[in-house]
Design a protein around this motif. Structure first.
Motif, PDB file in Angstrom:
ATOM      1  N   GLU A 257      -7.613  -6.090  -1.449  1.00 54.72           N
ATOM      2  CA  GLU A 257      -7.104  -5.541  -0.103  1.00 54.72           C
ATOM      3  C   GLU A 257      -6.870  -6.562   0.865  1.00 54.72           C
TER       4      GLU A 257
ATOM      5  N   GLY B  60       0.904  -1.138  -0.046  1.00 51.55           N
ATOM      6  CA  GLY B  60      -0.035  -0.080   0.006  1.00 51.55           C
ATOM      7  C   GLY B  60       0.896   1.325   0.038  1.00 51.55           C
ATOM      8  N   ASP B  61       1.921   1.248   0.720  1.00 53.86           N
ATOM      9  CA  ASP B  61       2.820   2.456   0.827  1.00 53.86           C
ATOM     10  C   ASP B  61       3.419   2.414  -0.546  1.00 53.86           C
TER      11      ASP B  61
ATOM     12  N   GLY C  87      -5.301  -3.952   6.326  1.00 57.38           N
ATOM     13  CA  GLY C  87      -4.903  -2.803   5.311  1.00 57.38           C
ATOM     14  C   GLY C  87      -3.852  -2.813   4.220  1.00 57.38           C
ATOM     15  N   GLY C  88      -3.739  -2.086   3.205  1.00 63.16           N
ATOM     16  CA  GLY C  88      -2.795  -2.504   2.065  1.00 63.16           C
ATOM     17  C   GLY C  88      -3.410  -3.360   1.214  1.00 63.16           C
ATOM     18  N   TYR C  89      -2.395  -3.958   0.407  1.00 62.18           N
ATOM     19  CA  TYR C  89      -3.164  -4.828  -0.672  1.00 62.18           C
ATOM     20  C   TYR C  89      -2.109  -6.039  -0.876  1.00 62.18           C
TER      21      TYR C  89
ATOM     22  N   ARG D  21       0.876   4.207  -2.889  1.00 65.72           N
ATOM     23  CA  ARG D  21       0.747   5.653  -2.899  1.00 65.72           C
ATOM     24  C   ARG D  21       2.210   6.427  -3.307  1.00 65.72           C
TER      25      ARG D  21
ATOM     26  N   VAL E  70      -2.208  -5.299  -6.445  1.00 65.65           N
ATOM     27  CA  VAL E  70      -2.957  -4.136  -6.948  1.00 65.65           C
ATOM     28  C   VAL E  70      -2.400  -3.673  -8.160  1.00 65.65           C
TER      29      VAL E  70
ATOM     30  N   ALA F 130      -7.844  -4.282  -7.609  1.00 66.97           N
ATOM     31  CA  ALA F 130      -7.020  -4.276  -6.258  1.00 66.97           C
ATOM     32  C   ALA F 130      -7.824  -5.385  -5.330  1.00 66.97           C
TER      33      ALA F 130
END
Length: 359
Positions: A148, A124-125, A152-154, A128, A157, A146
């Motif tokens: 998930e 996820g970082d 949190g995050g993936y 972004r 994706v 995506a």
């Protein structure tokens, strides 16, 4: 082909493209106009350098002729000699063989690897980071698919990164800028789930594909197996009461792609086909390159932490790219999309390698 011959061919191509783009009929076919505009923009810096070099050489000749009559022209000749050398080096770099995909848009995939929940958060970082970088460059982005993760995050994706203008003026060279991002990215930090404050290492894989247009890859519908299923969110919770998600299997190669991010089955099918075409194009390019050279640099395919191309160390705010011995202590800025310095280092190393191979 010798350097002068190659330059002549490219200058002729630029002149031909200029004539074509001046024809209004060409712009009735938007795909063709975009393709021609991109190539024209790609050749423009080389043409500018060649013209500047010709002018500098003419000026140098004149300065040499007049130096015997006026000492000031001798000083000018020295300056012009340096200018000619600088422009000659720049032209030599611009005449290096180009990756045919350099001016294409990109499909970028990020997959969580070793590290479980922390790897998904890191994926996820990374997403972004690339979205912010695209924003800085003026590129458009679109999440194609995506999956998930629960915390949190993936897990997985895929995002399309595209030029905003038809001619690609704002983004000519998207693949050229991002192609070296492919590989395994390693993170070192204290996970949010770590109660003892210990630093953990995990990894996520990045795959960068030039987005294929239909003219690049022909996909036979008979070679496809298309399955539909119900979209789901983290933990398997249903987020859609219809079978709108699509999974496409390309039977000849075994490549499988899926999309569940859009609301309709038709939209998900088109998104999956975009990814499939790009993977098929990348596979064809890789096969051709492997046949031409056993030393081709390829993107890392595994998620093994040892096969890393870059490390993100949070306690030291450090980023290190292991392919070019690049190191900087501005990790927070890099994760906010300030990627140009590390990308420039990779590009310079690639240019130096090509120059060495051609010398």
């Amino acid at each position: 082909m010798s350097t002068p011959d190659r330059l002549s061919v490219l200058l002729d191509e630029h002149a031909s493209l200029e004539k074509e783009l001046a024809d209004p009929a060409v712009h009735t076919d938007q795909a063709r106009a975009r393709r021609l505009s991109r190539r024209y923009a790609q050749l423009a810096p080389l043409v500018e350098t060649a013209r500047a070099l010709d002018q500098a050489r003419d000026d140098l000749g004149t300065a040499h002729e007049l130096a015997g009559e006026d000492a000031s022209f001798a000083v000018e000749a020295t300056s012009l000699e340096a200018r000619v050398e600088e422009l000659s080096d720049r032209l030599r770099e611009q005449l290096l063989p180009k990756d045919p995909d350099d001016d294409k848009d990109v499909i970028l995939e990020i997959k969580a690897g070793e590290g479980g929940a922390e790897s998904a958060l890191f994926a996820g970082d990374l997403l972004r980071m690339y979205l912010r970088y695209a924003e800085r460059r003026g590129w458009a982005t679109e999440i194609l698919d995506a999956v998930e993760a629960e915390l949190g995050g993936y897990k997985d994706v895929a995002v399309a990164i595209k030029s905003r203008s038809p001619g690609g003026d704002d983004g000519a060279g998207i693949y050229a800028r991002l192609k070296f991002e492919g590989g395994v990215h390693r993170v070192q930090r204290v996970p949010v789930t770590e109660s003892q404050g210990r630093i953990h290492t995990s990894a996520a894989g990045v795959l960068v594909l030039p987005e294929a247009e239909e003219v690049d890859v022909t996909v036979d519908p008979n070679d496809l197996r298309i399955d539909v299923f119900r979209s789901s969110g983290p933990g398997g919770q249903s987020v859609n009461t219809t079978d709108s998600a699509v999974r496409i299997t390309h039977l000849p190669t075994g490549i499988v792609v899926s999309s569940q991010n859009e609301k309709s089955q038709l939209q998900n099918r088109e998104s999956a086909l975009r990814v499939l075409r790009s993977r098929l194009l990348a596979a064809a390019r890789e096969e051709a390159a492997a046949a031409a050279s056993d030393q081709r640099r390829s993107q890392v395919r595994t998620m093994d932490r040892s096969e890393r191309v870059r490390t993100y160390n949070f306690p030291e705010n450090r980023i290190a790219d292991h392919r070019v011995n690049y190191k900087a202590y501005n990790l927070d800025q890099v994760l906010d999309g300030d990627l140009d310095a590390v990308i420039d280092a990779l590009d310079r190393a690639n240019t130096a390698e090509l120059l060495a191979a051609g010398s």
